[in-house]
Scaffold this active site. Structure first.
Site, PDB file in Angstrom:
ATOM      1  CB  THR A  28      -0.893   0.053   1.262  1.00  0.00           C
ATOM      2  OG1 THR A  28      -0.012   0.095   2.411  1.00  0.00           O
ATOM      3  CG2 THR A  28      -1.798  -1.168   1.348  1.00  0.00           C
ATOM      4  CG  ASP A  64      14.504   0.355  -0.017  1.00  0.00           C
ATOM      5  OD1 ASP A  64      15.188   0.873   0.889  1.00  0.00           O
ATOM      6  OD2 ASP A  64      13.373  -0.111   0.186  1.00  0.00           O
TER       7      ASP A  64
HETATM    8  C1  PRP Z   1      11.487   5.022   2.922  1.00  0.00           C
HETATM    9  C2  PRP Z   1      12.200   6.341   3.084  1.00  0.00           C
HETATM   10  C3  PRP Z   1      11.124   7.201   3.674  1.00  0.00           C
HETATM   11  C4  PRP Z   1       9.864   6.670   3.045  1.00  0.00           C
HETATM   12  C5  PRP Z   1       9.416   7.610   1.990  1.00  0.00           C
HETATM   13  O1  PRP Z   1      11.444   4.336   4.114  1.00  0.00           O
HETATM   14  O2  PRP Z   1      13.327   6.257   3.891  1.00  0.00           O
HETATM   15  O3  PRP Z   1      11.048   7.116   5.084  1.00  0.00           O
HETATM   16  O4  PRP Z   1      10.214   5.402   2.461  1.00  0.00           O
HETATM   17  O5  PRP Z   1       8.242   7.193   1.427  1.00  0.00           O
HETATM   18  P1  PRP Z   1       6.877   7.999   1.532  1.00  0.00           P
HETATM   19  O6  PRP Z   1       7.182   9.409   1.200  1.00  0.00           O
HETATM   20  O7  PRP Z   1       6.008   7.335   0.490  1.00  0.00           O
HETATM   21  O8  PRP Z   1       6.324   7.814   2.909  1.00  0.00           O
HETATM   22  P2  PRP Z   1      10.973   2.809   4.260  1.00  0.00           P
HETATM   23  O9  PRP Z   1       9.534   2.760   4.661  1.00  0.00           O
HETATM   24  O10 PRP Z   1      11.349   2.041   3.046  1.00  0.00           O
HETATM   25  O11 PRP Z   1      11.778   2.332   5.524  1.00  0.00           O
HETATM   26  P3  PRP Z   1      13.364   2.287   5.794  1.00  0.00           P
HETATM   27  O12 PRP Z   1      13.830   3.700   6.014  1.00  0.00           O
HETATM   28  O13 PRP Z   1      13.428   1.469   7.037  1.00  0.00           O
HETATM   29  O14 PRP Z   1      14.037   1.638   4.625  1.00  0.00           O
HETATM   30  N1  URA Z   2      11.693   4.898  -0.341  1.00  0.00           N
HETATM   31  C1  URA Z   2      12.860   4.647  -0.977  1.00  0.00           C
HETATM   32  O1  URA Z   2      13.843   4.232  -0.351  1.00  0.00           O
HETATM   33  N2  URA Z   2      12.918   4.866  -2.296  1.00  0.00           N
HETATM   34  C2  URA Z   2      11.864   5.312  -3.005  1.00  0.00           C
HETATM   35  O2  URA Z   2      11.993   5.490  -4.218  1.00  0.00           O
HETATM   36  C3  URA Z   2      10.660   5.558  -2.325  1.00  0.00           C
HETATM   37  C4  URA Z   2      10.602   5.346  -0.985  1.00  0.00           C
END
Ligand code: PRP
Ligand code: URA
Length: 209
Positions: free
Chosen positions: A109, A201
């Site tokens: 989601t 990511d």
């Molecule tokens: C990633 C990133 C942000 C988020 C951004 O984190 O570091 O926190 O996604 O996405 P959004 O703007 O759609 O909310 P993730 O949830 O992958 O977790 P991580 O930092 O533990 O990798």
């Molecule tokens: N979080 C990431 O790390 N990469 C993206 O492109 C979006 C969310």
């Protein structure tokens, strides 16, 4: 309320290092090094409105009317990828207070789930830097801004390395009082809410998972 100021920081060091971050062949060690460079340049920009006070000192040769930082800063990295930028800020402001918020996006989601929060008491005079390398849908930043405002933050700056127009729009609409400092605004989100062209990511690449 004034509308959100968005600063896209252009600097040769950012262009150089961000290209290395975007390159899919870049391995963890290089990724960490260049994430640090980009973060430092962004954070220097994000703190450029900090206030100063006079400080009289003696150089080895003469008295000198110098300056000292007046504002206190609280930084809130969004776990876990925000930790990459915290290391850069700690080098610039070693005494910075740190709050944490843990958010993880659901892979299907793309809605962020909160799993941790520890934020110090925030006074209206504090500058609060919310740091998260990726601003994609803007859900994580929106949740974090609500959390820090709930703790009393009034002077907030959101700092991201790569932003999507969708995330910028969401933060702009919901938090017109929060300036955004970023290194790039990319094209769009794909159907998995990843930023395109982006860098993939961030957390996985930085932490080697
Ligand atoms: C990633 C990133 C942000 C988020 C951004 O984190 O570091 O926190 O996604 O996405 P959004 O703007 O759609 O909310 P993730 O949830 O992958 O977790 P991580 O930092 O533990 O990798
Ligand atoms: N979080 C990431 O790390 N990469 C993206 O492109 C979006 C969310």
């Amino acid at each position: 309320m004034t509308s959100t100021a968005i600063t896209v920081v252009t600097h040769p060091l950012i262009n150089h290092s961000l290209t290395i971050l975007r390159d899919k062949s870049t391995q963890t060690e290089e990724f960490r090094r260049h994430a640090d460079v980009v973060s430092k340049v962004l954070l220097i920009e994000a703190t450029k409105h900090m206030l100063l006070r006079e400080k009289k000192i003696e150089t080895p040769l003469a008295p000198f009317a110098g300056k000292k930082l007046k504002d206190d800063v609280i930084v809130v990295p969004v776990l876990r990828a925000g930790l990459a930028m915290l290391i850069a800020l700690r080098d610039l402001l070693p005494a910075v207070l740190v709050g944490f918020i843990g958010l993880e996006r659901d892979e299907k989601t793309a809605i962020a789930r909160a799993y941790y929060e520890k934020i110090p008491k925030i006074f209206s005079t504090h500058i609060v830097l919310v740091i998260d390398p990726m601003l994609a849908t803007g859900g994580s930043m929106d949740d974090t801004l609500k959390a820090v405002k709930g703790k009393g933050a009034k002077r907030i700056v959101a700092v991201s390395i790569v932003s999507a127009p969708e995330g910028i729009k969401r933060v702009t609409e919901k938090h017109p009082d929060v300036p955004i400092v970023t290194a790039a605004i990319d094209s769009h989100l794909n159907d998995r809410a990843y930023i395109v062209p982006g860098l993939g990511d961030f957390g996985d690449r930085y932490f080697g998972t």
